[in-house]
Motif scaffolding. Structure first.
Motif, PDB file in Angstrom:
ATOM      1  N   ALA A  44       5.669   8.960  -4.398  1.00 61.69           N
ATOM      2  CA  ALA A  44       6.241   9.198  -3.153  1.00 61.69           C
ATOM      3  C   ALA A  44       6.774   8.109  -2.426  1.00 61.69           C
ATOM      4  N   ILE A  45       5.915   6.750  -2.371  1.00 59.32           N
ATOM      5  CA  ILE A  45       6.363   5.720  -1.804  1.00 59.32           C
ATOM      6  C   ILE A  45       7.802   5.223  -2.282  1.00 59.32           C
ATOM      7  N   LEU A  46       8.022   5.146  -3.534  1.00 59.36           N
ATOM      8  CA  LEU A  46       9.275   4.677  -4.087  1.00 59.36           C
ATOM      9  C   LEU A  46      10.248   5.670  -3.830  1.00 59.36           C
ATOM     10  N   THR A  47      10.006   6.929  -3.921  1.00 57.23           N
ATOM     11  CA  THR A  47      11.151   8.033  -3.838  1.00 57.23           C
ATOM     12  C   THR A  47      11.548   7.723  -2.047  1.00 57.23           C
ATOM     13  N   THR A  48      10.845   7.388  -1.142  1.00 55.48           N
ATOM     14  CA  THR A  48      10.918   7.362   0.063  1.00 55.48           C
ATOM     15  C   THR A  48      11.781   6.230   0.286  1.00 55.48           C
ATOM     16  N   ASN A  51      -2.740  -0.991  -5.600  1.00 52.27           N
ATOM     17  CA  ASN A  51      -1.516  -1.764  -4.919  1.00 52.27           C
ATOM     18  C   ASN A  51      -0.920  -0.803  -3.634  1.00 52.27           C
ATOM     19  N   VAL A  52      -1.306   0.430  -3.586  1.00 51.39           N
ATOM     20  CA  VAL A  52      -0.628   1.249  -2.552  1.00 51.39           C
ATOM     21  C   VAL A  52      -1.365   1.169  -1.265  1.00 51.39           C
ATOM     22  N   GLU A  53      -2.684   0.483  -1.385  1.00 48.69           N
ATOM     23  CA  GLU A  53      -3.330   0.238  -0.252  1.00 48.69           C
ATOM     24  C   GLU A  53      -2.801  -0.271   1.073  1.00 48.69           C
ATOM     25  N   TYR A  54      -2.071  -1.433   0.687  1.00 46.48           N
ATOM     26  CA  TYR A  54      -1.306  -2.180   2.016  1.00 46.48           C
ATOM     27  C   TYR A  54       0.117  -1.717   2.181  1.00 46.48           C
ATOM     28  N   VAL A  55       0.659  -0.921   1.336  1.00 44.84           N
ATOM     29  CA  VAL A  55       2.123  -0.646   1.633  1.00 44.84           C
ATOM     30  C   VAL A  55       2.468  -0.289   3.004  1.00 44.84           C
ATOM     31  N   GLY A  56       1.596   0.473   3.806  1.00 46.39           N
ATOM     32  CA  GLY A  56       2.106   0.601   5.129  1.00 46.39           C
ATOM     33  C   GLY A  56       2.100  -0.552   5.859  1.00 46.39           C
ATOM     34  N   ALA A  57       1.175  -1.199   6.089  1.00 43.05           N
ATOM     35  CA  ALA A  57       1.039  -2.473   6.860  1.00 43.05           C
ATOM     36  C   ALA A  57       2.255  -3.540   6.331  1.00 43.05           C
ATOM     37  N   ALA A  58       2.493  -3.622   4.861  1.00 43.67           N
ATOM     38  CA  ALA A  58       3.395  -4.451   4.356  1.00 43.67           C
ATOM     39  C   ALA A  58       4.749  -4.024   4.864  1.00 43.67           C
ATOM     40  N   HIS A  90     -18.265  -1.191   6.978  1.00 42.95           N
ATOM     41  CA  HIS A  90     -17.323  -2.040   6.164  1.00 42.95           C
ATOM     42  C   HIS A  90     -15.817  -1.548   5.994  1.00 42.95           C
ATOM     43  N   ALA A  91     -14.948  -2.364   6.386  1.00 47.98           N
ATOM     44  CA  ALA A  91     -13.582  -1.924   6.406  1.00 47.98           C
ATOM     45  C   ALA A  91     -13.315  -0.690   7.255  1.00 47.98           C
ATOM     46  N   THR A  92     -14.261  -0.152   8.080  1.00 46.25           N
ATOM     47  CA  THR A  92     -13.545   0.731   9.128  1.00 46.25           C
ATOM     48  C   THR A  92     -12.902   0.060  10.156  1.00 46.25           C
ATOM     49  N   SER A  93     -12.745  -0.972  10.474  1.00 43.14           N
ATOM     50  CA  SER A  93     -12.210  -1.441  11.748  1.00 43.14           C
ATOM     51  C   SER A  93     -10.754  -1.706  11.485  1.00 43.14           C
ATOM     52  N   GLU A  94     -10.231  -1.919  10.157  1.00 39.44           N
ATOM     53  CA  GLU A  94      -8.939  -2.300   9.848  1.00 39.44           C
ATOM     54  C   GLU A  94      -8.216  -1.323   8.833  1.00 39.44           C
ATOM     55  N   ALA A  95      -9.111  -0.542   8.202  1.00 39.11           N
ATOM     56  CA  ALA A  95      -8.328   0.493   7.380  1.00 39.11           C
ATOM     57  C   ALA A  95      -7.283   1.351   7.832  1.00 39.11           C
ATOM     58  N   GLY A  96      -7.083   1.908   8.954  1.00 48.57           N
ATOM     59  CA  GLY A  96      -5.915   2.598   9.450  1.00 48.57           C
ATOM     60  C   GLY A  96      -4.907   1.565   9.730  1.00 48.57           C
ATOM     61  N   GLY A  97      -5.087   0.269   9.902  1.00 49.83           N
ATOM     62  CA  GLY A  97      -3.833  -0.611   9.897  1.00 49.83           C
ATOM     63  C   GLY A  97      -3.122  -0.956   8.405  1.00 49.83           C
ATOM     64  N   ALA A  98      -4.048  -0.744   7.553  1.00 49.32           N
ATOM     65  CA  ALA A  98      -3.674  -1.075   6.111  1.00 49.32           C
ATOM     66  C   ALA A  98      -2.431   0.011   5.882  1.00 49.32           C
ATOM     67  N   VAL A  99      -2.482   1.389   6.404  1.00 46.45           N
ATOM     68  CA  VAL A  99      -1.619   2.365   6.186  1.00 46.45           C
ATOM     69  C   VAL A  99      -0.491   2.414   7.323  1.00 46.45           C
ATOM     70  N   GLY A 100      -0.385   1.257   8.058  1.00 48.49           N
ATOM     71  CA  GLY A 100       0.644   1.297   9.149  1.00 48.49           C
ATOM     72  C   GLY A 100       0.300   1.736  10.283  1.00 48.49           C
ATOM     73  N   LEU A 101      -0.921   2.391  10.514  1.00 50.12           N
ATOM     74  CA  LEU A 101      -1.311   2.993  11.831  1.00 50.12           C
ATOM     75  C   LEU A 101      -1.485   1.863  12.939  1.00 50.12           C
ATOM     76  N   PRO A 102      -1.456   2.309  14.157  1.00 50.52           N
ATOM     77  CA  PRO A 102      -1.703   0.993  15.331  1.00 50.52           C
ATOM     78  C   PRO A 102      -3.180   0.541  15.147  1.00 50.52           C
ATOM     79  N   ASN A 103      -3.443  -0.696  15.067  1.00 51.69           N
ATOM     80  CA  ASN A 103      -4.611  -1.218  14.823  1.00 51.69           C
ATOM     81  C   ASN A 103      -4.738  -2.758  15.310  1.00 51.69           C
ATOM     82  N   GLU A 104      -5.745  -2.957  16.004  1.00 49.81           N
ATOM     83  CA  GLU A 104      -5.903  -4.300  16.674  1.00 49.81           C
ATOM     84  C   GLU A 104      -6.051  -5.481  15.896  1.00 49.81           C
ATOM     85  N   THR A 105      -6.850  -5.104  14.521  1.00 47.20           N
ATOM     86  CA  THR A 105      -7.090  -6.225  13.778  1.00 47.20           C
ATOM     87  C   THR A 105      -5.755  -6.842  12.981  1.00 47.20           C
TER      88      THR A 105
END
Length: 534
Positions: free
Chosen positions: A14-18, A74-81, A276-291
């Motif tokens: 899905a990511i590659l297709t997009t 490797n999909v984990e950080y694609v949104g942030a990347a 554990h990881a709750t503070s930054e998990a949303g940011g990894a997928v590209g959502l607004p995140n302070e961390t």
């Protein structure tokens, strides 16, 4: 297992297709492309990676390498990347750590092979993308954070690193206070077998752990802990940003504050509510995140030379674990506490107001008493469930609670302070000095600090396990117990309560049922709770 692997494959597609099918309005428009590829790791091991390349940004570009978390791909950080590539022009490589999912090899628990893999990914990025060899950074969450920090110690090409919910001392994480962190260990082992291929070391560790032998894990942890390599980090001059949560059930934050004070490089420490990881998990997928916002500013300053204030700001940034308070900056960790209040433990006694035996937390020492409890059975005082309770604190402001009047005084020592009419801020690392007399060679203690309202309802501020090992039964032992660091705003009229019992479901208890433990406050070394305040 097949369904899990199929889900990852579908997500990747899905990511590659997009990325491929989304039309670009102009060649110069800023954006990004995503390519799923194979990167050769150490000794030719195939590492599967997402290569996120910015468009509309001239090269050579700063390179960010992101190893995946434990059991993640490797999909984990694609949104942030994609956001980093689009907005700041970073070339990003997000790869699946060896032994997990689609990468080859076996799980090596951040061993030398994992560090060599990260360096090989850097080599590949320099050879196959328009990356700048003088502007390389690494970042990751949890396992990815640990690998990033260890690589920064071994590979001086890494100029900046951002470690989120990682560890610096793996032994202190899995064996805090000489006590096995049972829920954390079981969670990690189960996840490894469900999503990867444990290597020989991990299999041996589990075999011995099941027999009650933790020594092989502790021996392995030394090499896997960047705290043992801090001189190399300092010599390399790597700029280090650390972000963690107060309630991290896998990697408690005390190791972070200790490591931070020993760093002699550009550095930043961020602590906030969460698990554990709750503070930054949303940011990894590209959502607004302070961390992740701070991560971007960190790399922008140290890799792109952006004058964004990072170099002149207070480097220690803390947010209260409760309430709606914002970030507060401090020039160093020592400045987090303005002063320290000493509250001495008095003898637990019954009274008209306290129908169960309760001691006081008072300004003056009150030595010369003893108080016995039975061991091996828990009370209502508890540290909560790993991942769940810290997340509830962060997202719903629901604390790990207790009804203090119903804490069984036959199984716990309980001490309370006077009410604070104007409230106060607990800021830093609370500690307790307590003398105990065990009746067995090994006995576990769990120390909890609570905020108590007028009805006796408590919210857990912080806690720490400790196991007395190889003691002489019947001989007193004085313990200096550092709890986990925290910033907590005590509301007006609330009291502090110190509770110590001998069983907690989060940990492996060494206290047998039918034994006893005596608390005391001897002359010359009175038992005392020290509360850092701001």
């Amino acid at each position: 297992m097949r369904r899990l692997r199929a889900l990852v494959a579908l997500t990747t597609t899905a990511i590659l297709t997009t990325s491929v099918l989304t039309p670009h309005s102009a060649a110069a428009a800023t954006g990004s492309t995503v390519e799923y590829t194979t990167v050769p790791g150490s000794q030719g091991t195939d590492l599967k990676a997402m290569v996120i390349t910015p468009t509309g940004h001239e090269g050579p570009r700063p390179l960010l390498v992101m190893p995946s978390s434990w059991s993640m791909s490797n999909v984990e950080y694609v949104g942030a990347a994609k956001k980093l590539a689009r907005e700041s022009g970073y070339q990003v490589i997000s790869y699946t750590s060896r032994g997990f999912w689609d990468s080859g090899g076996e799980i090596e628990v951040a061993g030398p092979e994992d560090i060599a893999d990260a360096s090989s990914v850097i080599d590949w990025g320099l050879e196959n993308t328009d990356a700048d060899p003088d502007r390389i950074g690494m970042a990751g969450i949890s396992y990815g954070a640990g690998i990033s920090m260890l690589t920064a110690a071994e590979d001086d090409r890494v100029k900046a690193v951002s470690a989120m919910s990682g560890w610096t001392d793996l032994g202190a994480s899995l064996y805090p206070g000489d006590t096995i962190s049972f829920q954390a260990v079981e969670l990690l082992l189960t996840a490894a077998k469900a999503t990867g291929r444990p290597g020989d070391d991990l299999q041996h560790i589990e075999e011995e752990y099941r027999k009650g032998n933790i020594d092989p894990a502790l021996e392995l942890a030394q090499e896997r802990s960047v705290a043992t390599k801090i001189d190399q980090v300092n010599d390399n001059g790597t700029a280090v940003m650390i972000a963690n949560a107060y309630n991290d059930g896998l990697f408690p934050p005390s190791q972070m504050s200790d490591f931070y004070t020993r760093l002699d490089v550009p550095k930043r420490l961020m602590l906030s509510a969460g698990d554990h990881a709750t503070s930054e998990a949303g940011g990894a997928v590209g959502l607004p995140n302070e961390t992740w916002d701070e991560l971007t500013r960190w790399f922008d300053h140290h890799l792109r030379g952006v004058d964004n204030g990072v170099g002149s700001e207070d480097p220690v940034r803390l947010k209260p674990s409760n309430g709606d308070g914002g970030w507060t900056g401090y020039p160093d960790w020592e400045s987090v506490a303005d002063q320290r209040e000493e509250l001495h433990l008095s003898e637990p006694e019954r009274s008209w107001e306290q129908w169960q035996s309760t001691g006081g937390l008072q300004p003056e020492a009150a030595p010369g008493w003893g108080y016995d409890i039975r061991t091996g059975r828990g009370t209502l005082a508890d540290s909560g469930t790993v991942l769940l309770d810290g997340a509830l604190r962060q997202f719903a402001d629901i604390p790990t609670g207790v009804s203090l009047p119903f804490v069984n005084r036959d199984r716990a020592g309980v001490w309370t302070s006077d009410a604070y009419p104007e409230g106060m801020r607990v800021s830093g690392t609370p500690s307790a000095r307590v003398t105990v007399t065990p009746t067995a060679r090994n006995q576990s203690l769990y120390t909890y600090l609570y905020a108590i309202d007028s009805h006796g309802n408590g919210a857990l501020i912080t806690h720490k396990p400790h196991t007395v090992r190889d003691a002489s039964p019947g001989e007193p032992v004085t313990l200096d117990l550092d709890l986990e660091p925290v910033v907590w705003d005590l509301p007006e009229g609330h009291r502090l309560a110190l509770v110590i019992d001998t069983a907690d479901a989060r940990y492996t208890d060494e206290s047998a049922r039918g034994e006893q433990l005596e608390f005391s406050s001897p002359e010359g070394e009175p038992s005392v709770l020290t509360v850092p305040t701001a």
